[in-house]
Scaffold this active site. Sequence first.
Site, PDB file in Angstrom:
ATOM      1  N   ASP A 102     -12.105 -13.960  34.309  1.00 15.78           N
ATOM      2  CA  ASP A 102     -10.824 -13.985  35.023  1.00 15.78           C
ATOM      3  C   ASP A 102     -10.631 -15.363  35.622  1.00 15.78           C
ATOM      4  O   ASP A 102     -11.583 -16.133  35.760  1.00 15.78           O
ATOM      5  CB  ASP A 102     -10.842 -12.954  36.158  1.00 15.78           C
ATOM      6  CG  ASP A 102     -10.717 -11.531  35.644  1.00 15.78           C
ATOM      7  OD1 ASP A 102     -10.327 -11.372  34.485  1.00 15.78           O
ATOM      8  OD2 ASP A 102     -11.019 -10.596  36.409  1.00 15.78           O
ATOM      9  N   ASP A 162     -11.916  -7.352  38.068  1.00 18.00           N
ATOM     10  CA  ASP A 162     -11.847  -6.912  39.466  1.00 18.00           C
ATOM     11  C   ASP A 162     -10.923  -5.713  39.662  1.00 18.00           C
ATOM     12  O   ASP A 162     -11.024  -5.013  40.648  1.00 18.00           O
ATOM     13  CB  ASP A 162     -11.393  -8.064  40.374  1.00 18.00           C
ATOM     14  CG  ASP A 162     -10.070  -8.674  39.934  1.00 18.00           C
ATOM     15  OD1 ASP A 162      -9.438  -8.111  39.017  1.00 18.00           O
ATOM     16  OD2 ASP A 162      -9.668  -9.706  40.491  1.00 18.00           O
ATOM     17  N   ASP A 166      -9.476  -2.936  34.552  1.00 16.62           N
ATOM     18  CA  ASP A 166     -10.471  -3.724  33.825  1.00 16.62           C
ATOM     19  C   ASP A 166     -11.650  -2.863  33.362  1.00 16.62           C
ATOM     20  O   ASP A 166     -12.519  -3.348  32.649  1.00 16.62           O
ATOM     21  CB  ASP A 166     -11.014  -4.863  34.711  1.00 16.62           C
ATOM     22  CG  ASP A 166     -10.006  -5.982  34.869  1.00 16.62           C
ATOM     23  OD1 ASP A 166      -9.211  -6.182  33.941  1.00 16.62           O
ATOM     24  OD2 ASP A 166     -10.015  -6.654  35.907  1.00 16.62           O
TER      25      ASP A 166
END
Length: 1205
Positions: free
Chosen positions: A466, A786, A790
């Site tokens: 990310d 997070d 996901d």
Amino acid sequence: MTNPPGQSVSANTVAESHEGEFGCTLMDLRKLMELRGADAVAQISAHYGGVQEICTRLKTSPIEGLSGNPADLEKRRLVFGKNVIPPKRPKTFLELVWEALQDVTLIILEIAAIISLVLSFYRPPGGDNEICGHIASSPEEEEEGETGWIEGAAILASVIIVVLVTAFNDWSKEKQFRGLQSRIELEQKFSIIRNGQLIQLPVAEIVVGDIAQIKYGDLLPADGILIQGNDLKIDESSLTGESDHVKKTLDKDPMLLSGTHVMEGSGRMVVTAVGVNSQTGIIFTLLGASEEEDDDDKKKKGKKQGAPENRNKAKTQDGVALEIQPLNSQEGLDSEDKEKKIARIPKKEKSVLQGKLTRLAVQIGKAGLIMSVLTVVILILYFVVDNFVIQRREWLPECTPVYIQYFVKFFIIGVTVLVVAVPEGLPLAVTISLAYSVKKMMKDNNLVRHLDACETMGNATAICSDKTGTLTMNRMTVVQAYIGGTHYRQIPQPDVFPPKVLELIVNGISINCAYTSKIQPPEKEGGLPRQVGNKTECGLLGFVTDLKQDYQAVRNEVPEEKLFKVYTFNSVRKSMSTVIRKPEGGFRMFSKGASEIMLRRCDRILNKEGEIKSFRSKDRDNMVRNVIEPMASEGLRTICLAYRDFDGTEPSWDIEGEILTSLICIAVVGIEDPVRPEVPDAIAKCKRAGITVRMVTGDNVNTARAIATKCGILTPKDDFLCLEGKEFNSLIRNEKGEVEQEKLDKIWPKLRVLARSSPTDKHTLVKGIIDSTAGEQRQVVAVTGDGTNDGPALKKADVGFAMGIAGTDVAKEASDIILTDDNFTSIVKAVMWGRNVYDSISKFLQFQLTVNVVAVIVAFTGACITQDSPLKAVQMLWVNLIMDTFASLALATEPPTESLLRRRPYGRNKPLISRTMMKNILGHAVYQLLIVFLLVFAGDTLFDIDSGRKAPLNSPPSQHYTIVFNTFVLMQLFNEINARKIHGEKNVFAGVYRNIIFCTVVLGTFFCQIMIVELGGKPFSCTSLTMEQWMWCLFIGIGELLWGQVISAIPTKSLKFLKEAGHGSDKEDISRDTEGMDEIDLAEMELRRGQILWVRGLNRIQTQIRVVKLFHNNHEVAHKPKNRSSIHTFMTQPEYPADDELSQSFLDIQEGNPELVSKAGTSVLLLDGEAASHDNINNNAVDCHQVQIVASHSDSPLPSLETPV
């Protein structure tokens, strides 16, 4: 109903005396929480007079919460229970000793030693030993013959030492892990309102009557009733098996259950049941019932014994299961059916290292077994031929015990060869290395949930990261703004805006951000203000503060309970909207979200006078080109603020397409999230280490490209791809919308940035890279995440990293490792530790296999030529102890160095034993064999001493064979130093002083060897040596170091005839190869003893709920995890337990036999681990905008220690 478990009669009596102080009893609340939907609403209204009245009865305020008075909290715990589930007592040291004694090879050795001990006291009638072939040539030797019992006794003593060491290892590991568990428990907290203040409280301290603030991504730690909710949707599949998210409202379904996930929205609830009294706690009660039934059956039938798997079963039955009184229930199936069902349960997928170790351990074990059998057969044949063919002796009845004694001696030699050959220390080395690494990794901000993830990271070839918070600092600040047709490069003074525009900006941000997001004063004077909650929202709130406005004053005027409707942010909307009533009538909706998406919903915009003017597509294109793209190219995240008024007739709020349109644009702001200063260096290290880093983000492609360039993922001269999610999908999907692996294989090798990506895109990319066979070797992929959505990508990845600070509970539960600082550099440290684990195992293998080869060949050859082994049984057990326990401790605790990042990943198929290691093993084996055979066959001449060859039975120890034994051990000791290097390095002492454990083990072993030789005497078949003899032994041992330099000087490339060993296989092969799975997995068996593991997922929750519904004969059915942890911590916290397989059989039957539940008149929706293991399980769920968080592959269904619910 029965009393809750864990409460004695006296405790119940005291609790009942206090129940009258509250308006409802524990049983009332338990019955209430069993209701759902309209039934629950009707009961709350009819029996209690509404949710507010329940709060009144529980003496709590829905706004202020509990006062926090210690006496009141203690009273609540006494009446309604604590938010913990009591564990069973840990196993005692004596129980661990008994379990260690179940080892089949040790049992054989014990029996042989006892037979030897008994027969050693036998003498032929008349004392004439010559007729039996045992010649006592002198009175001294006759006296020695009388002490023949010593060898049998010494073997028994050695077995006891081995057992004690094994038991102590288990005990100390479990103690260490329990301590670590209790430390981490304190970090698990939940948002609770007390005294009007929102505080983070350890989940174990939550009591009935607490007001809990719940939000997107939370895992509910207790049962409760909704007081206020905003677009709240809950994933109850863990309890009902229903994959659709359940909308929670006050008027339709306000019941919130522990163990369920908040998938959208926010709200507040009053806690009504905790611990074993919650819905999930009741399941644990039934689990305790089945466990007790299993224990009773086991006691009645007795233990089946002998097989190594039974020994390990015993080892893994650690005392960390629940100690819960059962509800009234019936036995589900008989034992035979249970065993059949359990046998059919598919075995779990092994990690890369586990697969390689299993194959290698089995191969070595088979070779050792063959050698030991050959040794015994040759010794017996040699004896029989020599005595009854060559010397023509007759078999006399009185000599039978003497002959049997010889045969027992031969058998003992064979068993000791097997003991030395079987790599028992290999699993121990794995466990020690992983446990050591996990403990150290905590200091490097890596909280390892699954042990095998630690070593898998050493194989990682790709990292999909990310952007926000991982590569950047996750400290959002508004640095640019476009308001009223003007692009402000710096935040202006508030007086430049018309009052109407300023009011809309302040109200739009203050009201349309989660009320849990706040800006708080800095902890230290002169520091930056603290951002609490969603960091993007905190950046916007900081913008309000920069405009010298007070967002809290606006929130006080419009408290959260006055919000009429909230459309919370999700991956589909890419925006958040909040509706409030206007004082003059009608409604106003504030919206915020990604600028490109929001601008498409706007048809009007405010000018600099604050007037509304039209906003056409041409204006939108100009704004994108002149405002948004320049902001994005500087790495800024662009957020659009908008609003809409609804006058007249109230619209249908559920038709989002009509509501979230025709908006009026207020402003576009550019939010800066600086790159972490240490990230570029970390990414450069990854490149040197042969690891490809890809950025996967939901941000604008220009923002993503700018950040990727700052990080070093992209460089100006690269021709790598930077795609948006839409373009990515168009390139990899066919006309039917299906992903084609061939198309994906053309994209992913060059792809470095995937922007504006959805969770589906992320999962597709990760799955595509893992499944690809385009490269030379299969990829091992690590992924960071997070958000709740996901989950599928984190589970699909070889290693999933969740954010410890910004990550949701759902993401943490789906992950393998939690980054406690959300920092990319911690991932690089995890790679280093993973490679270090791999190297540690290889070092141990290099050392152990050298000892194996030499010891087995010496024993075998000695037996064939001299009718005896130069290394006696007790000596071999000592060598085995050095080789297994001490060496694994010394070599498996080497700290990692930066040099580990200067070579390419091993990958899935690279063998454990490289050609260089094979060169070292065989090279040192040749040296040691030459020395040992020289000493065996010429040592008596060289040292001018009596020969120890062909010594009669029970003859005294000789200096000759003592020198052989001493030299052999010293060569192993110095070769242990050589084994520290496995890549052909010259300096084997590099960094040796940094490893205190290694130095201690080597020096300690050397001291023990001196004691054994000088003081061991008959038990160790040793006699004291002269100083000169010691010097020679030491000189030959040191020769190992010199010989090591010679070996390292030989180019490995020139030794092409050497074969590698310990090859792995692809993950699919490992998981689908059922024949290989049936072999004894030594590595796995050892790893399942006292190891650190987190219980995962939702699949077992569903099983246990089935059990509950079966017994209660209700209408809802599903699965539940096997763990005995609390609801909250089993998802978000590690376990340090050991398995109890037998106690799980009841649940396994339910899982293996859904028909059983169906027969009870219930409908079953299977969402179990078997289904979840398929590669494409998540795609449809995500595409339907409903994410099913699939249960992770369970490494080991381990019970937990005492953990809060």
